[in-house]
Design a protein around this motif. Sequence first.
Motif, PDB file in Angstrom:
ATOM      1  N   ARG A  86       7.768  11.681  -0.199  1.00  0.00           N
ATOM      2  CA  ARG A  86       7.672  10.506  -1.064  1.00  0.00           C
ATOM      3  C   ARG A  86       8.802   9.524  -0.766  1.00  0.00           C
ATOM      4  O   ARG A  86       8.583   8.314  -0.674  1.00  0.00           O
ATOM      5  CB  ARG A  86       7.690  10.943  -2.529  1.00  0.00           C
ATOM      6  N   ALA A  87      10.000  10.035  -0.605  1.00  0.00           N
ATOM      7  CA  ALA A  87      11.146   9.157  -0.329  1.00  0.00           C
ATOM      8  C   ALA A  87      10.957   8.404   0.986  1.00  0.00           C
ATOM      9  O   ALA A  87      11.240   7.199   1.069  1.00  0.00           O
ATOM     10  CB  ALA A  87      12.435   9.971  -0.297  1.00  0.00           C
ATOM     11  N   TRP A  88      10.472   9.087   2.007  1.00  0.00           N
ATOM     12  CA  TRP A  88      10.246   8.444   3.302  1.00  0.00           C
ATOM     13  C   TRP A  88       9.146   7.400   3.218  1.00  0.00           C
ATOM     14  O   TRP A  88       9.249   6.318   3.810  1.00  0.00           O
ATOM     15  CB  TRP A  88       9.918   9.486   4.370  1.00  0.00           C
ATOM     16  N   VAL A  89       8.073   7.703   2.509  1.00  0.00           N
ATOM     17  CA  VAL A  89       6.958   6.760   2.377  1.00  0.00           C
ATOM     18  C   VAL A  89       7.398   5.524   1.605  1.00  0.00           C
ATOM     19  O   VAL A  89       7.119   4.384   2.017  1.00  0.00           O
ATOM     20  CB  VAL A  89       5.737   7.434   1.714  1.00  0.00           C
ATOM     21  N   VAL A 127      -1.294   8.748   0.180  1.00  0.00           N
ATOM     22  CA  VAL A 127      -2.091   8.568   1.395  1.00  0.00           C
ATOM     23  C   VAL A 127      -1.234   8.809   2.633  1.00  0.00           C
ATOM     24  O   VAL A 127      -1.719   9.323   3.639  1.00  0.00           O
ATOM     25  CB  VAL A 127      -2.690   7.137   1.434  1.00  0.00           C
ATOM     26  N   PHE A 128       0.041   8.481   2.560  1.00  0.00           N
ATOM     27  CA  PHE A 128       0.919   8.527   3.721  1.00  0.00           C
ATOM     28  C   PHE A 128       1.826   9.753   3.767  1.00  0.00           C
ATOM     29  O   PHE A 128       2.486   9.996   4.774  1.00  0.00           O
ATOM     30  CB  PHE A 128       1.790   7.269   3.762  1.00  0.00           C
ATOM     31  N   GLU A 129       1.889  10.511   2.689  1.00  0.00           N
ATOM     32  CA  GLU A 129       2.837  11.626   2.631  1.00  0.00           C
ATOM     33  C   GLU A 129       2.582  12.700   3.681  1.00  0.00           C
ATOM     34  O   GLU A 129       3.516  13.345   4.140  1.00  0.00           O
ATOM     35  CB  GLU A 129       2.868  12.228   1.220  1.00  0.00           C
ATOM     36  N   GLY A 130       1.343  12.873   4.085  1.00  0.00           N
ATOM     37  CA  GLY A 130       1.030  13.874   5.103  1.00  0.00           C
ATOM     38  C   GLY A 130       1.540  13.536   6.486  1.00  0.00           C
ATOM     39  O   GLY A 130       1.548  14.385   7.382  1.00  0.00           O
ATOM     40  N   LEU A 131       1.998  12.322   6.682  1.00  0.00           N
ATOM     41  CA  LEU A 131       2.532  11.908   7.979  1.00  0.00           C
ATOM     42  C   LEU A 131       3.965  12.375   8.186  1.00  0.00           C
ATOM     43  O   LEU A 131       4.468  12.386   9.302  1.00  0.00           O
ATOM     44  CB  LEU A 131       2.518  10.381   8.100  1.00  0.00           C
ATOM     45  N   ILE A 132       4.625  12.732   7.100  1.00  0.00           N
ATOM     46  CA  ILE A 132       6.043  13.039   7.161  1.00  0.00           C
ATOM     47  C   ILE A 132       6.251  14.529   7.458  1.00  0.00           C
ATOM     48  O   ILE A 132       5.803  15.394   6.697  1.00  0.00           O
ATOM     49  CB  ILE A 132       6.742  12.686   5.827  1.00  0.00           C
ATOM     50  N   PRO A 133       6.930  14.845   8.562  1.00  0.00           N
ATOM     51  CA  PRO A 133       7.206  16.255   8.874  1.00  0.00           C
ATOM     52  C   PRO A 133       8.058  16.906   7.780  1.00  0.00           C
ATOM     53  O   PRO A 133       8.971  16.262   7.237  1.00  0.00           O
ATOM     54  CB  PRO A 133       7.980  16.186  10.189  1.00  0.00           C
ATOM     55  N   ALA A 134       7.776  18.141   7.465  1.00  0.00           N
ATOM     56  CA  ALA A 134       8.495  18.860   6.407  1.00  0.00           C
ATOM     57  C   ALA A 134       9.997  18.911   6.662  1.00  0.00           C
ATOM     58  O   ALA A 134      10.791  18.891   5.714  1.00  0.00           O
ATOM     59  CB  ALA A 134       7.935  20.273   6.269  1.00  0.00           C
ATOM     60  N   VAL A 135      10.397  18.942   7.913  1.00  0.00           N
ATOM     61  CA  VAL A 135      11.808  19.029   8.256  1.00  0.00           C
ATOM     62  C   VAL A 135      12.601  17.815   7.751  1.00  0.00           C
ATOM     63  O   VAL A 135      13.814  17.896   7.577  1.00  0.00           O
ATOM     64  CB  VAL A 135      11.987  19.216   9.787  1.00  0.00           C
ATOM     65  N   LEU A 136      11.930  16.708   7.468  1.00  0.00           N
ATOM     66  CA  LEU A 136      12.614  15.505   6.985  1.00  0.00           C
ATOM     67  C   LEU A 136      12.828  15.499   5.477  1.00  0.00           C
ATOM     68  O   LEU A 136      13.438  14.585   4.940  1.00  0.00           O
ATOM     69  CB  LEU A 136      11.836  14.252   7.400  1.00  0.00           C
ATOM     70  N   ARG A 165     -11.278  14.739   3.333  1.00  0.00           N
ATOM     71  CA  ARG A 165     -11.610  13.894   2.174  1.00  0.00           C
ATOM     72  C   ARG A 165     -10.951  12.527   2.289  1.00  0.00           C
ATOM     73  O   ARG A 165     -11.495  11.533   1.866  1.00  0.00           O
ATOM     74  CB  ARG A 165     -11.180  14.583   0.892  1.00  0.00           C
ATOM     75  N   SER A 166      -9.750  12.480   2.829  1.00  0.00           N
ATOM     76  CA  SER A 166      -9.025  11.224   2.968  1.00  0.00           C
ATOM     77  C   SER A 166      -9.512  10.492   4.217  1.00  0.00           C
ATOM     78  O   SER A 166      -9.668  11.095   5.281  1.00  0.00           O
ATOM     79  CB  SER A 166      -7.525  11.500   3.094  1.00  0.00           C
ATOM     80  N   TRP A 167      -9.741   9.191   4.098  1.00  0.00           N
ATOM     81  CA  TRP A 167     -10.167   8.394   5.253  1.00  0.00           C
ATOM     82  C   TRP A 167      -9.129   8.470   6.372  1.00  0.00           C
ATOM     83  O   TRP A 167      -9.470   8.472   7.535  1.00  0.00           O
ATOM     84  CB  TRP A 167     -10.402   6.931   4.862  1.00  0.00           C
ATOM     85  N   ALA A 168      -7.858   8.558   6.010  1.00  0.00           N
ATOM     86  CA  ALA A 168      -6.800   8.589   7.005  1.00  0.00           C
ATOM     87  C   ALA A 168      -6.766   9.900   7.779  1.00  0.00           C
ATOM     88  O   ALA A 168      -6.199   9.975   8.856  1.00  0.00           O
ATOM     89  CB  ALA A 168      -5.453   8.342   6.338  1.00  0.00           C
ATOM     90  N   ARG A 169      -7.356  10.935   7.228  1.00  0.00           N
ATOM     91  CA  ARG A 169      -7.343  12.255   7.880  1.00  0.00           C
ATOM     92  C   ARG A 169      -8.569  12.494   8.765  1.00  0.00           C
ATOM     93  O   ARG A 169      -8.682  13.522   9.394  1.00  0.00           O
ATOM     94  CB  ARG A 169      -7.277  13.348   6.824  1.00  0.00           C
ATOM     95  N   LEU A 171       0.830  -1.210   0.000  1.00  0.00           N
ATOM     96  CA  LEU A 171       0.000   0.000   0.000  1.00  0.00           C
ATOM     97  C   LEU A 171       0.867   1.264   0.000  1.00  0.00           C
ATOM     98  O   LEU A 171       0.565   2.226  -0.710  1.00  0.00           O
ATOM     99  CB  LEU A 171      -0.945  -0.001   1.199  1.00  0.00           C
ATOM    100  N   HIS A 172       1.957   1.256   0.772  1.00  0.00           N
ATOM    101  CA  HIS A 172       2.865   2.409   0.766  1.00  0.00           C
ATOM    102  C   HIS A 172       3.463   2.643  -0.619  1.00  0.00           C
ATOM    103  O   HIS A 172       3.670   3.790  -1.019  1.00  0.00           O
ATOM    104  CB  HIS A 172       3.995   2.198   1.779  1.00  0.00           C
ATOM    105  N   LEU A 173       3.756   1.572  -1.336  1.00  0.00           N
ATOM    106  CA  LEU A 173       4.381   1.709  -2.651  1.00  0.00           C
ATOM    107  C   LEU A 173       3.375   2.056  -3.741  1.00  0.00           C
ATOM    108  O   LEU A 173       3.702   2.785  -4.682  1.00  0.00           O
ATOM    109  CB  LEU A 173       5.125   0.416  -3.010  1.00  0.00           C
TER     110      LEU A 173
END
Length: 125
Positions: free
Chosen positions: A42-45, A29-38, A95-99, A22-24
Amino acid sequence: MARTPHLLAAGLAATLTATGVLHLVRPRVFEGLIPAVLGSPRAWVLGSGVAELACAAAVAVPATRRVGGVATAALFVAVFPGNVKMALDSHPGARSWARKPAVAWGRLPVQIPLVAWAWQVARRA
């Protein structure tokens, strides 16, 4: 009873495979979990998806199951801050179920049994 460790490991490997894929396949869906400082979310996900698949493979093979279980427990702990960020950023009407707040906040306590599951697989290997 002897089959229980194998069933626990197979279930964990299947769960990790599903979430890794699912991540790949759906990284947005997962990009919003990553703090901007990192940096690049996309690379982290994608990296976490690959890590989940690597953990799944390690847990699935009896010879690497112990290290795979420990690595999986560490991965579940490592991604917890992202889940906290998602919960803090959640809002009604998202809009996103995860949010959605119920989903985002509901994921937080789920990390505890996930870590325990991975640890149990490692201990029983």
